[in-house]
Design an enzyme around this catalytic site. Sequence first.
Site, PDB file in Angstrom:
ATOM      1  N   TRP A 103       0.828  -1.213   0.000  1.00  7.61           N
ATOM      2  CA  TRP A 103       0.000   0.000   0.000  1.00  7.61           C
ATOM      3  C   TRP A 103       0.852   1.248   0.000  1.00  7.61           C
ATOM      4  O   TRP A 103       0.516   2.241  -0.644  1.00  7.61           O
ATOM      5  CB  TRP A 103      -0.981  -0.002   1.178  1.00  7.61           C
ATOM      6  CG  TRP A 103      -2.007  -1.096   1.067  1.00  7.61           C
ATOM      7  CD1 TRP A 103      -2.160  -2.162   1.906  1.00  7.61           C
ATOM      8  CD2 TRP A 103      -3.024  -1.254   0.053  1.00  7.61           C
ATOM      9  NE1 TRP A 103      -3.193  -2.963   1.474  1.00  7.61           N
ATOM     10  CE2 TRP A 103      -3.740  -2.432   0.352  1.00  7.61           C
ATOM     11  CE3 TRP A 103      -3.384  -0.511  -1.079  1.00  7.61           C
ATOM     12  CZ2 TRP A 103      -4.800  -2.885  -0.440  1.00  7.61           C
ATOM     13  CZ3 TRP A 103      -4.441  -0.961  -1.872  1.00  7.61           C
ATOM     14  CH2 TRP A 103      -5.136  -2.135  -1.544  1.00  7.61           C
ATOM     15  N   ASP A 173      -1.490   6.635   6.306  1.00  4.78           N
ATOM     16  CA  ASP A 173      -2.562   5.750   5.873  1.00  4.78           C
ATOM     17  C   ASP A 173      -2.791   4.780   7.028  1.00  4.78           C
ATOM     18  O   ASP A 173      -1.951   3.933   7.317  1.00  4.78           O
ATOM     19  CB  ASP A 173      -2.104   4.996   4.608  1.00  4.78           C
ATOM     20  CG  ASP A 173      -3.117   3.951   4.145  1.00  4.78           C
ATOM     21  OD1 ASP A 173      -4.176   3.795   4.795  1.00  4.78           O
ATOM     22  OD2 ASP A 173      -2.847   3.288   3.117  1.00  4.78           O
ATOM     23  N   LYS A 197     -12.179  -1.702   6.971  1.00  6.13           N
ATOM     24  CA  LYS A 197     -11.386  -2.638   7.772  1.00  6.13           C
ATOM     25  C   LYS A 197     -11.708  -2.488   9.254  1.00  6.13           C
ATOM     26  O   LYS A 197     -12.198  -3.402   9.872  1.00  6.13           O
ATOM     27  CB  LYS A 197      -9.900  -2.448   7.492  1.00  6.13           C
ATOM     28  CG  LYS A 197      -9.517  -3.149   6.205  1.00  6.13           C
ATOM     29  CD  LYS A 197      -8.526  -2.431   5.361  1.00  6.13           C
ATOM     30  CE  LYS A 197      -8.404  -3.121   4.021  1.00  6.13           C
ATOM     31  NZ  LYS A 197      -7.658  -2.336   3.065  1.00  6.13           N
TER      32      LYS A 197
END
Length: 362
Positions: A103, A173, A197
Site C-alpha cells: 500500500w 494511511d 477494515k
Amino acid sequence: MTQRVFNFNAGPAALPLEVLKEVQGEMLNYRETGMSILEISHRSKAYEAINREAEANLKELLGLGDNYKVLFLQGGASTQFAMIPMNFLPADRTADYILTGAWSEKALKEAKLFGNTHVAATTAEGNYKRIPHLDEIQLSDNPAYVHITSNNTIFGTQWKKLPSFGQVPLIADMSSDILNQPFAAEDFSLIYAGAQKNLGPSGVTVVIARKELLENNPKDIPTMMRYETHAKNDSLYNTPPAFSVYVLNLVLQWVKSQGGLVGMKKHNEEKAALIYNAIDQSGGFYTGHAQEDSRSLMNITFRLPSEELEKAFASQAEKAGLIGLKGHRSVGGLRASTYNAMTLEGCQALQQFMLQFQQNNG
Ligand SMILES: *Cc1c(COP(=O)(O)O)cnc(C)c1O
C-alpha cells in the site's frame, strides 16, 4: 451456513454484532422519520445529526480538538493516494515516503504523477517483514510531508511506536489499524482510512486533518479533489455515502462503549496473543511472516510447511466456520485479520483449530 461465522477477512471485514442488530432494528423507520436511512435526504436534519455526531465521536476517541476536522469522502484510501500529492506537493518540493508494504508503494506511485518524491526508508528487502528502525530513515531536505502506512495489511506488520519528524507534516494511511489502540493523533497533520477494515462498511473514507491543511489548496485541480471543497461544506458538497457514515457512527459509539482506544488495545492484544502463541509454540510448524518486533495486532500472517498444507488449512478452517484465512498472494500462506470487531471467541476458536490441525498434520 445457517449461523454467523468467524470472519477473518482483511476487508471488508467483520462488524460488531451489536451494530448490525441496531441497523436491523431501525432499518425500516429511522428514528421516527418514517423512512429508512437508505432513503433519507442528505440535507435532512436527521442526516446532518449523524454527520456531526460521527465527526465528534471520532475526534473524541482520538483526543483531537478544534484545530482538526474530519471529512467523510468516497473513492477509498486509494483516492487519497492521489489527493494528498495533488493538494500538498508543489512542483518545486519533494514528498518523502517510507515504504513498508504494497500500500505504501501504491501511495508513492500516485505521488510520482504530481511531483518529486524521495524514499526515506524501505524494508522491501526480505519482502517487507519489518518496520524500519528510526535511524534507517533519511529524510530529504525540507520535505513537503512524510507519508507512512501505520499497519501493513498484506504483510502483517505494524509500527510499534509511530514516528514523528518535528515540524515536517506527517501523513498516515491508517486504513487497517485506526482506533486499534491509543496513539498521539496530534502528531499527524493528516490521517486517512478506508472504513471497511476497522471502522465500518465500505463506501466511506475518513480523513482527519489539521484545519490549516484544508485551506488554500491549489485552484487548478478538480473541485472534488480539493480537500477545501469538502471541508467548507462539512462533507456535504455532493451526496455523501449516507448509509456508510451512519454505520460508521454506530461503530464509533460501540468503540466508546468498549472503553475507547484503551479498551480496544487490551481486547486486541489479548486476541492477537492467542494466535501468535499458537505460532510460537508450534515448534516451527507455523512460521510468522513478520519479524517479532514488527508484528501487527490487526493482520497476523503465517506459513505452514507446504502449500498443500496451507490449502488444506484454509479449506478445513472454512468448514469449521473460520472464514477468510487465505493469505494475500504476495506473501502466500495464511492471514488472520483480527480487527476491533473480531471477538475473543473467534480468536480462541482459531487457536484451537491451529492446535488441532497441527496435531493431525504435524
Ligand atoms: C485496504 C487498504 C487500502 C485500500 O483501500 P481502498 O479503500 O480499497 O482504496 C489502502 N491502504 C491500506 C493500508 C489498506 O489496508
